[in-house]
Design a protein around this motif. Structure first.
Motif, PDB file in Angstrom:
ATOM      1  N   GLN A  92     -39.031   0.503  31.354  1.00  0.00           N
ATOM      2  CA  GLN A  92     -38.026   0.875  30.367  1.00  0.00           C
ATOM      3  C   GLN A  92     -38.607   0.719  28.968  1.00  0.00           C
ATOM      4  N   ARG A  93     -38.242   1.641  28.102  1.00  0.00           N
ATOM      5  CA  ARG A  93     -38.722   1.598  26.717  1.00  0.00           C
ATOM      6  C   ARG A  93     -37.671   0.880  25.862  1.00  0.00           C
ATOM      7  N   ASN A  94     -37.638  -0.420  25.992  1.00  0.00           N
ATOM      8  CA  ASN A  94     -36.707  -1.213  25.195  1.00  0.00           C
ATOM      9  C   ASN A  94     -37.330  -1.702  23.891  1.00  0.00           C
ATOM     10  N   GLY A  95     -38.596  -1.328  23.660  1.00  0.00           N
ATOM     11  CA  GLY A  95     -39.220  -1.631  22.381  1.00  0.00           C
ATOM     12  C   GLY A  95     -39.921  -2.978  22.344  1.00  0.00           C
ATOM     13  N   SER A  96     -40.664  -3.171  21.269  1.00  0.00           N
ATOM     14  CA  SER A  96     -41.280  -4.477  21.007  1.00  0.00           C
ATOM     15  C   SER A  96     -41.179  -4.756  19.514  1.00  0.00           C
ATOM     16  N   MET A  97     -41.274  -6.039  19.178  1.00  0.00           N
ATOM     17  CA  MET A  97     -41.158  -6.440  17.781  1.00  0.00           C
ATOM     18  C   MET A  97     -42.133  -7.581  17.480  1.00  0.00           C
ATOM     19  N   PRO A  98     -43.343  -7.255  17.049  1.00  0.00           N
ATOM     20  CA  PRO A  98     -44.246  -8.299  16.565  1.00  0.00           C
ATOM     21  C   PRO A  98     -43.678  -8.911  15.280  1.00  0.00           C
ATOM     22  N   VAL A  99     -43.627 -10.233  15.233  1.00  0.00           N
ATOM     23  CA  VAL A  99     -43.103 -10.919  14.050  1.00  0.00           C
ATOM     24  C   VAL A  99     -44.216 -11.722  13.394  1.00  0.00           C
ATOM     25  N   ALA A 100     -44.038 -11.971  12.096  1.00  0.00           N
ATOM     26  CA  ALA A 100     -45.044 -12.701  11.322  1.00  0.00           C
ATOM     27  C   ALA A 100     -44.406 -13.908  10.658  1.00  0.00           C
ATOM     28  N   ARG A 101     -44.973 -15.072  10.920  1.00  0.00           N
ATOM     29  CA  ARG A 101     -44.495 -16.283  10.251  1.00  0.00           C
ATOM     30  C   ARG A 101     -45.202 -16.505   8.914  1.00  0.00           C
ATOM     31  N   PRO A 150     -40.090   1.154  18.902  1.00  0.00           N
ATOM     32  CA  PRO A 150     -39.047   1.416  19.904  1.00  0.00           C
ATOM     33  C   PRO A 150     -39.572   1.998  21.211  1.00  0.00           C
ATOM     34  N   THR A 151     -40.766   2.601  21.221  1.00  0.00           N
ATOM     35  CA  THR A 151     -41.268   3.230  22.450  1.00  0.00           C
ATOM     36  C   THR A 151     -42.112   2.282  23.301  1.00  0.00           C
ATOM     37  N   ASP A 152     -42.279   1.030  22.878  1.00  0.00           N
ATOM     38  CA  ASP A 152     -42.871   0.022  23.755  1.00  0.00           C
ATOM     39  C   ASP A 152     -41.833  -0.401  24.792  1.00  0.00           C
ATOM     40  N   GLY A 153     -42.227  -1.290  25.686  1.00  0.00           N
ATOM     41  CA  GLY A 153     -41.244  -1.719  26.679  1.00  0.00           C
ATOM     42  C   GLY A 153     -41.801  -2.671  27.704  1.00  0.00           C
ATOM     43  N   GLN A 154     -41.292  -2.580  28.910  1.00  0.00           N
ATOM     44  CA  GLN A 154     -41.698  -3.484  29.979  1.00  0.00           C
ATOM     45  C   GLN A 154     -41.564  -2.773  31.316  1.00  0.00           C
ATOM     46  N   THR A 155     -42.260  -3.337  32.313  1.00  0.00           N
ATOM     47  CA  THR A 155     -42.224  -2.733  33.642  1.00  0.00           C
ATOM     48  C   THR A 155     -42.298  -3.839  34.681  1.00  0.00           C
ATOM     49  N   ASN A 156     -41.958  -3.497  35.904  1.00  0.00           N
ATOM     50  CA  ASN A 156     -42.109  -4.440  37.010  1.00  0.00           C
ATOM     51  C   ASN A 156     -43.518  -4.261  37.583  1.00  0.00           C
ATOM     52  N   PRO A 157     -44.397  -5.256  37.458  1.00  0.00           N
ATOM     53  CA  PRO A 157     -45.794  -5.074  37.868  1.00  0.00           C
ATOM     54  C   PRO A 157     -45.971  -4.711  39.334  1.00  0.00           C
ATOM     55  N   VAL A 158     -45.222  -5.346  40.218  1.00  0.00           N
ATOM     56  CA  VAL A 158     -45.373  -5.053  41.645  1.00  0.00           C
ATOM     57  C   VAL A 158     -44.903  -3.635  41.950  1.00  0.00           C
ATOM     58  N   ASP A 159     -43.726  -3.275  41.447  1.00  0.00           N
ATOM     59  CA  ASP A 159     -43.203  -1.939  41.721  1.00  0.00           C
ATOM     60  C   ASP A 159     -44.086  -0.850  41.120  1.00  0.00           C
ATOM     61  N   THR A 160     -44.629  -1.106  39.950  1.00  0.00           N
ATOM     62  CA  THR A 160     -45.501  -0.123  39.306  1.00  0.00           C
ATOM     63  C   THR A 160     -46.789   0.045  40.099  1.00  0.00           C
ATOM     64  N   LEU A 247     -33.155  -6.015  24.919  1.00  0.00           N
ATOM     65  CA  LEU A 247     -33.780  -6.474  23.682  1.00  0.00           C
ATOM     66  C   LEU A 247     -35.267  -6.127  23.700  1.00  0.00           C
ATOM     67  N   PRO A 248     -35.837  -5.832  22.551  1.00  0.00           N
ATOM     68  CA  PRO A 248     -37.285  -5.585  22.512  1.00  0.00           C
ATOM     69  C   PRO A 248     -38.073  -6.864  22.752  1.00  0.00           C
ATOM     70  N   ILE A 249     -39.273  -6.712  23.233  1.00  0.00           N
ATOM     71  CA  ILE A 249     -40.178  -7.854  23.414  1.00  0.00           C
ATOM     72  C   ILE A 249     -40.528  -8.432  22.049  1.00  0.00           C
ATOM     73  N   ILE A 250     -40.444  -9.731  21.938  1.00  0.00           N
ATOM     74  CA  ILE A 250     -40.926 -10.411  20.724  1.00  0.00           C
ATOM     75  C   ILE A 250     -42.365 -10.869  20.966  1.00  0.00           C
ATOM     76  N   ARG A 251     -43.226 -10.551  20.040  1.00  0.00           N
ATOM     77  CA  ARG A 251     -44.590 -11.084  20.062  1.00  0.00           C
ATOM     78  C   ARG A 251     -44.762 -11.942  18.819  1.00  0.00           C
ATOM     79  N   ASP A 252     -44.691 -13.225  19.012  1.00  0.00           N
ATOM     80  CA  ASP A 252     -44.835 -14.196  17.922  1.00  0.00           C
ATOM     81  C   ASP A 252     -46.222 -14.816  18.022  1.00  0.00           C
ATOM     82  N   THR A 253     -47.195 -14.115  17.498  1.00  0.00           N
ATOM     83  CA  THR A 253     -48.573 -14.571  17.672  1.00  0.00           C
ATOM     84  C   THR A 253     -48.874 -15.822  16.853  1.00  0.00           C
ATOM     85  N   ASP A 254     -48.155 -16.031  15.762  1.00  0.00           N
ATOM     86  CA  ASP A 254     -48.312 -17.291  15.020  1.00  0.00           C
ATOM     87  C   ASP A 254     -47.834 -18.474  15.853  1.00  0.00           C
TER      88      ASP A 254
END
Length: 818
Positions: A92-101, A150-160, A247-254
């Motif tokens: 699903q393309r539920n998006g991602s959101m990299p955040v910056a601290r 918005p076009t990022d997302g997630q998948t089920n690894p086994v099913d994929t 919700l989009p994936i949060i990537r909080d690399t900080d």
């Protein structure tokens, strides 16, 4: 799916070892391009290694061009896979959101966003308050900003994986589970088959997709695969009331974390700064779907960071703690390509916990590589041939893996250096450079002086995206080369002897330039693939009628040696010897080079006696050295190739005799600035497998007049007659800041036309400079560069630039011929 009960075929065209998402993707793509006789051998069940426990994140923006290409293709394929195969993938393309601290992290993600626009990725920056509207649980006071894709997302690894496997089987591939490979069969330097617990299969090609066990499979073939396992952890909460769906994936690399919503729960995973390497002998024997022991102490830091960002997590019960093994590489990049040690033995492994989001792209380009015999895109940074043999050393890998897992989320600073598994390879001059207060960087294990700090100043990097703490020190080194003399340790150069009666014939066919020259002549050239792409950038010096001296960059040592060995005719009479460790290199560069050389050697270094582009063997001190009058900095100079045991006395002699001319020791940051001014290309950035010498403006390194064919010639001839769609240009910013580094987007009249391949600050012009490729819609000649207003995008900031087909500094080469 399990063909355990049926007999194995006696032969196949391609055998893939490993039934995870990588192996299934490769089989899927091989069948798509016509290879039907493909077998996957899985020792357990599909996905039972590491694919099953992956978090399933699908993000398109990566820290570099190549991996972004692979990730974007992966997202596109997963979007269509369920329709094609009829199997649900959970994509699903539920998006991602990299955040910056931090402000610096915000610059980093803005740079990634700017690169994404080159690919048409829908990406835009959001403020902290806008980020909270997207993610209501977010404490927006903890961040400086974010970007939303918005076009990022997630998948089920086994099913994929199962969908890819079905697609592969539909295309003709066979899959055998519970079929362990016990031996790789060889015929001389080629694979001939595999031995399994159920019988042997003869084959033409073997592909090692065995994940964390890829190194063990490699050992069966005497192939070194530099990957090492580490523990990778995440937790899943119980259902959280009022949690917004999709919700989009949060990537909080900080904060070293990623967070995804799944069925009303939150998954919190980590790439913590200090990892836990995992020797394979600590894994349960013959166990599928391995789960390691929970380690709450180790996970305390990322969980604390998650609570800082999403405070409500603190009160959410934990449903599952998952600790599973993942494989990592010394440089955080995948291991792909044909193994240098064995023909037709390919490796696709070491995905640094990014296998799901890269699997489709990696499977596609690897399939093309196998079918076409070479990559169809630039994969040099992922090629297994980038590694030296020592990098499969188990202690080296253990020590590096402690750091490498966390590097995925560390700041990708310009000039950032790894800190672990050092030192590995030292120049004979290393202690002399330490005593001179050098700050070292690492390339292919070599400790190399990048810059020199004044006495009393610690030679330590202080990183930022502007003028770093070494900026003014390098200015002095740069000025020494331009005005007096710079002394540079270049011992890390890779060096080879090609000897034999067929040396000229073979090198004429492999190299693009004419190497049928008189002894003593240096030839600058490239090795090309059949598409005309540049596989190596090097100099070839003719020592005698039957002997050549080949020099290339440190990072190209294994790949150049492998390329030469694979391209020479089978029955040719020649030998190729790697003599890298036998010679150190001291480069003397600058207007005073001739004066200093004359003070330490009786050789006549005048322009008439020792012209540019020639070699002589000289006496220097008590040593005999190979002296090459060549330059990578655009000044009068010589590179001295000296037997390692003589290096220190010769170095001391040169230093003593050059003090009166104002010489300085110089590091590689100065070299980078100097070569940028002169427009000298850097292989891996400015020239790669994806560019031809004609596109790169290296017309003088090609000889169409030499007798016979050479690899890539037909493509170059076609470009010469029909034109081409991209060409390298030299770039200068109109203002002293911002600095540019690589992968910045180039605009012409508000339209994207290319990207920067490399950049550095010019101390001569006091402005940032770079090189990059401009693309045109239709083929055109070299001189036909579109006119208009050019700009470069640095982290969302557009700045005007000048472009030129010729180098800005000394375009006619007056200084190097002095």
């Amino acid at each position: 799916m399990d063909k355990t009960s049926s007999a194995l075929p006696s032969q196949a065209q391609v055998v893939i070892i490993g039934g995870g998402i990588i192996g299934c993707s490769l089989a899927y793509h091989l069948t798509k391009i016509g290879y039907k006789d493909v077998i996957i051998l899985e020792r357990g069940h599909l996905t039972c290694g590491t694919s099953w426990h992956a978090a399933g994140l699908i993000v398109q923006l990566r820290s570099n061009y190549t991996q972004t290409v692979l990730s974007q293709y992966t997202a596109d394929l997963y979007g269509d896979l369920e329709r094609e195969t009829g199997l649900a993938t959970g994509f699903q393309r539920n998006g991602s959101m990299p955040v910056a601290r931090t402000t610096d992290r915000l610059i980093e993600i803005r740079r990634m966003a700017a690169l994404g626009k080159c690919f048409g990725v829908d990406v835009h920056e959001v403020s902290p308050s806008e980020a909270k509207q997207i993610w209501p649980m977010l404490d927006s006071s903890k961040i400086k900003g974010a970007v939303y894709i918005p076009t990022d997302g997630q998948t089920n690894p086994v099913d994929t994986t199962m969908a890819l496997a079905k697609g592969a089987r539909t295309g003709g591939a066979l899959i055998y589970e519970n079929t362990e490979v016990t031996k790789i069969l060889k015929n001389n330097s080629y694979v001939s088959g595999v031995e399994t617990i159920r019988g042997n299969i003869a084959c033409e090609i073997i592909v090692n997709c065995a994940g964390i066990w890829a190194a063990e499979i490699g050992k069966m073939a005497d192939v070194r695969v530099p990957i090492y396992a580490a523990e990778h952890m995440y937790v899943v909460t119980e259902a959280i009331s009022n949690l917004k769906e999709n919700l989009p994936i949060i990537r909080d690399t900080d904060g070293y974390i990623y967070i995804k919503e799944d069925a009303g729960r939150l998954l919190v995973g980590s790439f913590e700064p200090v990892a836990k390497p995992l020797p394979l002998n600590r894994l349960p024997a013959d166990t599928e779907f391995i789960e390691l022991q929970e380690d709450w102490d180790h996970f305390e830091l990322p969980l604390t960071k998650a609570i800082e960002l999403l405070p409500s997590i603190e009160h959410a019960p934990i449903r599952k703690f998952l600790n599973g093994p993942e494989s990592f590489t010394p440089d955080n990049k995948f291991v792909m390509g044909e193994a240098p040690e064995l023909n037709n033995f390919f490796v696709v492994a070491g995905f640094n916990s990014s296998g799901i989001l890269s699997a489709a792209g990696a499977g596609k380009v690897m399939a093309e590589w196998i079918v076409e015999g070479q990559p169809t895109v630039d994969l040099a940074e992922l090629d297994i041939a980038r590694f030296n043999s020592f990098q499969s050393n188990s202690r080296y890998l253990f020590d590096r893996t402690i750091e490498s897992l966390g590097l995925l989320y560390k700041m990708h600073w310009p000039y950032r250096q790894v800190e672990s598994a050092r030192p590995a390879r030292l120049s004979p001059l290393h202690q002399r450079l330490v005593d001179s207060n050098a700050c070292f960087g690492e390339v292919s294990g070599w400790e190399r002086a990048n810059w020199f700090a004044p006495k009393g100043v610690d030679p330590i990097y202080e990183h930022n995206y502007s003028k770093q703490n070494w900026f003014e020190y390098v200015r002095e080194e740069h000025h020494a080369v331009r005005n007096t003399l710079g002394i540079i340790d270049m011992s890390s150069f890779a060096k080879f002897l090609v000897q034999g009666q067929d040396a000229e014939i073979e090198l004429q066919r492999i190299a693009a330039n004419n190497v049928s020259v008189l002894p003593g002549k240096i030839v600058y050239t490239q090795f090309l693939n059949s598409r005309g792409g540049i596989e190596a950038d090097l100099t070839i010096t003719r020592l005698s009628n039957t002997e050549y001296f080949v020099v290339t960059s440190a990072a190209s040592q294994t790949r150049v040696l492998t390329w030469m060995k694979r391209q020479v005719s089978k029955n040719s009479s020649l030998t190729i010897t790697d003599i890298t460790s036998g010679y150190g290199v001291i480069a003397l560069m600058g207007p005073k080079a001739r004066e200093v050389m004359s003070s330490v050697s009786d050789t006549d270094f005048s322009n008439n006696a020792f012209p540019f582009g020639t070699y002589q063997e000289i006496d220097i001190g008590y040593a005999i050295a190979k002296a090459l009058r060549i330059t990578y900095v655009g000044e009068l100079g010589w590179e001295l190739y000296i037997p390692t045991e003589f290096m220190i006395p010769v170095f001391d002699l040169i230093k003593e005799n050059s003090m009166n001319v104002g010489s300085r020791l110089c590091g590689l940051h100065a070299v980078d600035s100097l070569r940028m001014e002169k427009g000298y290309r850097h292989w891996g950035h400015d020239i790669t497998q994806a560019e031809t010498p004609i596109e790169a403006g290296l017309h003088s390194s090609i000889s169409f007049k030499k007798g016979g064919d050479f690899i890539g010639r037909k493509v170059l001839e076609k470009q010469k007659s029909d034109g081409f769609k991209k060409r390298l240009v030299h770039i200068m910013l109109e203002k002293p800041e911002p600095l540019i580094f690589h992968d910045e987007t180039i605009y012409l009249d508000n339209r994207i036309v290319g990207r920067v391949s490399s950049g550095a600050y010019s101390y001569y012009y006091e402005k940032p400079m770079g090189m990059g490729y401009i693309e045109t819609e239709k083929p055109s000649s070299w001189e036909d560069v579109p006119k208009g207003n050019y700009e470069v995008d640095f982290a969302g900031q557009r700045v005007p630039i000048r472009i030129s087909l010729l180098p800005f500094f000394d375009p006619k080469g007056v200084r190097i011929y002095a």
